[in-house]
Design an enzyme around this catalytic site. Structure first.
Site, PDB file in Angstrom:
ATOM      1  N   GLU A 306       0.413  -1.230   0.215  1.00 54.59           N
ATOM      2  CA  GLU A 306       0.348  -0.144   0.476  1.00 54.59           C
ATOM      3  C   GLU A 306       1.220   0.897   0.117  1.00 54.59           C
ATOM      4  O   GLU A 306       0.197   2.048   0.526  1.00 54.59           O
ATOM      5  CB  GLU A 306      -1.473   0.016   0.521  1.00 54.59           C
ATOM      6  CG  GLU A 306      -1.647  -1.449   1.250  1.00 54.59           C
ATOM      7  CD  GLU A 306      -2.962  -1.200   2.380  1.00 54.59           C
ATOM      8  OE1 GLU A 306      -3.613  -1.100   1.623  1.00 54.59           O
ATOM      9  OE2 GLU A 306      -2.328  -0.962   3.638  1.00 54.59           O
ATOM     10  N   ASP A 379      -8.052  -9.814   4.203  1.00 57.05           N
ATOM     11  CA  ASP A 379      -8.052  -8.401   4.617  1.00 57.05           C
ATOM     12  C   ASP A 379      -9.141  -8.028   5.614  1.00 57.05           C
ATOM     13  O   ASP A 379     -10.414  -7.673   5.201  1.00 57.05           O
ATOM     14  CB  ASP A 379      -8.357  -7.004   4.010  1.00 57.05           C
ATOM     15  CG  ASP A 379      -7.875  -6.094   4.723  1.00 57.05           C
ATOM     16  OD1 ASP A 379      -7.518  -6.101   5.752  1.00 57.05           O
ATOM     17  OD2 ASP A 379      -8.085  -4.317   4.543  1.00 57.05           O
ATOM     18  N   GLU A 407     -13.270  -3.246  11.866  1.00 58.85           N
ATOM     19  CA  GLU A 407     -13.068  -2.319  10.783  1.00 58.85           C
ATOM     20  C   GLU A 407     -14.304  -3.196   9.372  1.00 58.85           C
ATOM     21  O   GLU A 407     -14.938  -2.128   8.724  1.00 58.85           O
ATOM     22  CB  GLU A 407     -11.680  -2.127   9.822  1.00 58.85           C
ATOM     23  CG  GLU A 407     -11.718  -1.581   8.763  1.00 58.85           C
ATOM     24  CD  GLU A 407     -10.275  -1.980   8.338  1.00 58.85           C
ATOM     25  OE1 GLU A 407      -9.941  -1.684   7.030  1.00 58.85           O
ATOM     26  OE2 GLU A 407      -9.277  -2.786   8.677  1.00 58.85           O
TER      27      GLU A 407
END
Length: 715
Positions: A306, A379, A407
């Site tokens: 990332e 993820d 999340e």
């Protein structure tokens, strides 16, 4: 007995008649699982009158204070007429205490390491012994003893031998130096960097106590997307103050570091890990850290992922980068936790990339390097199959990374007990070395005999008064610690333990809310991502459904359409041997099972297969209908959770009840939002009707596509 007790250094007395002032008022969640610190109503055990502590250290001072506070509170407020009239004693210490050494079999502690302990009741003398090899072991034994007093006191009559499965049980804080918290839904960072080193947030002491009570012994203070500034001298002085406070609670401090720090902070031309001047910079920086913090744990590194810098920027491997840091840390017994969360914007399947990059490097890492691997290959989704790296790297220590902060599971708004997710992951068989090579066994040293072991959890802690953004979210911090200590503990047992210590001992309450907790994560999967669907959430903030999301110029693997691949034919990502062949990364029989839609567990069906809308499921329904039923079931479950909680009002504090009710109202509303958004959108491809017996959507698709999420209201 008196002659033996004269040998001890310190005797602390307690009296049930003592006048102890307890905090009054409503429960705001600030006391976590110490909120309902009381004896069960049917308690008929000892009223302990003395605690014998034979040694002194800052940790034993904490132990002494815990007993003074806890036993006075328990036996002042909870004395029962049916309690024993005898006043038992507690003796706690290491084998340096002659009485303890003579009263137990010392060989029991041989394999207990630095953190294990035993609890043994001597009936003839009415003495309970808590013994360990170290101060930290005695501290963990203290908290376990007090927990059992409140939840299962009869267990204290048996010999208890506890030894943690993982040596390092670590929270990862994704806290930034400006006080924000990435993926944090409970307010700003508790570290208050701007106040340090002159002023310490007093809540950090409460934080240390909470962690020690569930066996957590490490904390990473800053975000994996690390600012190089954390290694500046001014910040290391701040870190030192935090480390000094956490140390007596058995907690080591770790730091996330930016791989480009030598270039950014040291003024070097680059940060090539094979250059001597880069190695020297890290050697000097590590020496500086250990001069300030002698028990510093080590580094976490997110590299070449990332946009983060890493060794691949210089044509080097992950092993080159990790080993350079490991060599710098090794003289001080520090470790490197090198994250395997790496992926590039390529045309290949993102789920395969971590395996592709790290499997070829197996055996090339130093012994003090741990590869930190997320539980699934994408993820932290509501449900994923295990990462194929687990068990596949026989010559490299892996440290599982779990996400405590939700999340992708409704932030702190939705009640989603992650004990079932964590347990499902830890108990999954990798089959890499035959049967019973579960994830927990291949990572805790049972299978590969690793010299260092660990497990990490991404923290959900912030400045909110209730620490985690909601009362229910505290359970996920709690269950992570308990499973990190013992992955074989049933998630249900831990849920009930937490409920008793947080809300009420009432058996009806424990039974009903325990059922809610055990179903809650599955409900979220049902109304968000059933049957193996994944990554359907909103852009950037990851909150709410946006299966239609398309951002011009965005990387395909950041968009939901990359994963669900809905079209007029069907839905799902083909990772079978006819698709991306991600199944090839798993050992048999998982590979064959995942590759065949008839054998693949239906909970992972659309993770591994792109199937037609009329595909026949095991229950005889067509795939489209089954999706509709799953989404509707999730909504029904959320409504039932709210109804159950509303019937529990008489058992809980008024504030706890109201705040949790509000969250459950939000969850029901948003479960309907998820159901409607996903089904209405996928219906544009399937062209099929929602089964008549199910509730119709209450929204319109065009209306839902216009909704914008305000992230600042959820931080």
């Amino acid at each position: 007995m008196k002659l033996i007790l004269k040998r001890v250094v310190c005797i602390v007395l307690f009296f049930a008649a003592a006048n102890v002032m307890l905090a009054s008022g409503t429960n705001d969640g600030s006391k976590l699982w110490f909120t309902n610190f009381s004896l069960p109503a049917d308690y008929n055990g000892h009223e302990f009158s003395s605690v014998v502590i034979s040694e002194y250290s800052p940790t034993f001072e904490i132990i002494q204070n815990e007993f003074i506070s806890s036993l006075n509170q328990l036996f002042t407020q909870n004395t029962k007429s049916n309690s024993k009239t005898s006043a038992g004693s507690i003796c706690i210490g290491t084998l340096q205490n002659d009485f303890i050494a003579n009263s137990i079999q010392p060989e029991i502690l041989k394999n207990a390491g630095s953190d294990g302990f035993i609890i043994k009741y001597l009936a003839d003398d009415d003495i309970t012994i808590i013994a360990a090899n170290t101060d930290n072991g005695c501290l963990y034994g203290t908290y376990h003893f007090l927990r059992l007093l409140c939840t299962n006191p009869q267990a204290l009559n048996d010999l208890i031998v506890e030894n943690p499965a993982y040596k390092r049980r670590i929270l990862n804080h994704w806290d930034n130096l400006d006080g924000t918290v990435e993926r944090g839904y409970a307010g700003r960072s508790i570290w208050l960097w701007d106040d340090l080193p002159e002023k310490l947030n007093p809540r950090i002491i409460d934080y240390a106590r909470a962690n020690a009570s569930i066996g957590i012994n490490g904390t990473v203070l800053n975000n994996v997307n690390a600012s190089p500034a954390i290694l500046k001298e001014e910040y290391l002085q701040k870190v030192k103050v935090v480390a000094d406070v956490l140390r007596p609670y058995g907690i080591q401090v770790y730091l996330s570091v930016n791989f480009s720090s030598p270039k950014i902070l040291g003024g070097l031309p680059d940060s090539d890990p094979l250059k001597p001047e880069v190695k020297d910079w890290w050697n000097n920086k590590v020496a500086e850290i250990y001069q300030l913090i002698p028990d510093f744990g080590g580094f976490v590194v997110k590299a070449n992922s990332e946009g983060q810098p890493g060794p691949q920027d210089y044509g080097r491997t992950h092993a080159d980068g990790a080993n350079m840091l490991a060599d710098a840390l090794n003289p001080y017994k520090g470790i490197v936790m090198w994250r395997a969360f790496v992926y590039n914007p390529s045309g290949d399947d993102r789920a395969k990339q971590a395996y592709n990059e790290f499997k070829p490097l197996d055996g090339k890492f130093r012994n003090n390097v741990m590869i930190q691997v997320k539980n699934g290959p994408v993820d932290f989704q509501p449900r994923e199959p295990i990462s194929p790296l687990f068990g596949a790297m026989e010559h490299t220590t892996l440290i599982p990374e779990l996400q405590i902060t939700k999340e992708y599971l409704g932030f702190s708004d939705h009640w989603a007990y992650l004990g079932t997710l964590f347990q499902e992951f830890l108990q999954t068989d990798t089959y890499q070395k035959g049967r019973n090579t579960t994830v927990s066994r291949v990572t805790n040293g049972d299978v590969f005999n690793d010299s260092i072991t660990g497990i990490a959890g991404v923290s959900n802690i912030g400045q909110d008064i209730n620490w985690c953004g909601s009362h229910s979210a505290q359970a996920n911090w709690y269950v992570f610690g308990r499973l990190a200590w013992n992955p074989d503990l049933p998630a249900k047992t831990i849920a009930e333990e937490w409920l008793e210590q947080t809300f009420s001992h009432n058996t009806t309450f424990i039974k009903e809310m325990g059922r809610v907790m055990m179903e809650s994560r599955e409900a979220v999967v049902n109304y968000m991502t059933p049957l193996g669907l994944h990554h359907l959430m909103g852009w950037s903030h990851h909150y709410g459904p946006e299966p239609w999301c398309e951002i011009p110029g965005a990387r395909p693997d950041w968009l939901p359409t990359y994963y669900h691949k809905a079209d007029s034919y069907g839905i799902g990502f083909n990772r079978s041997s006819t698709g991306s062949n991600a199944v090839e990364q798993y050992a048999e029989p998982l590979k064959t099972m995942f590759d065949d839609p008839q054998l693949c567990p239906e909970k992972f069906l659309l993770w591994f297969h792109h199937l037609p809308w009329d595909y026949t499921m095991s229950n005889g329904r067509e795939l489209w209908d089954e999706l509709c039923y799953k989404y509707s079931e999730g909504v029904t479950q959320a409504k039932r959770f709210r109804e159950t909680w509303n019937s529990m009002e008489k058992f809980v504090d008024e504030r706890q009840f109201k705040e949790t009710s509000d969250k459950l109202d939000t969850q029901v509303k948003e479960a309907i939002w998820w159901r409607d958004a996903c089904l209405l959108y996928f219906q544009t491809f399937s062209k099929r009707e929602i089964p008549a017996e199910l509730d119709e959507p209450v929204h319109q698709l065009d209306e839902l596509k216009k909704l914008k999420f305000d992230l600042k209201h959820h931080n």
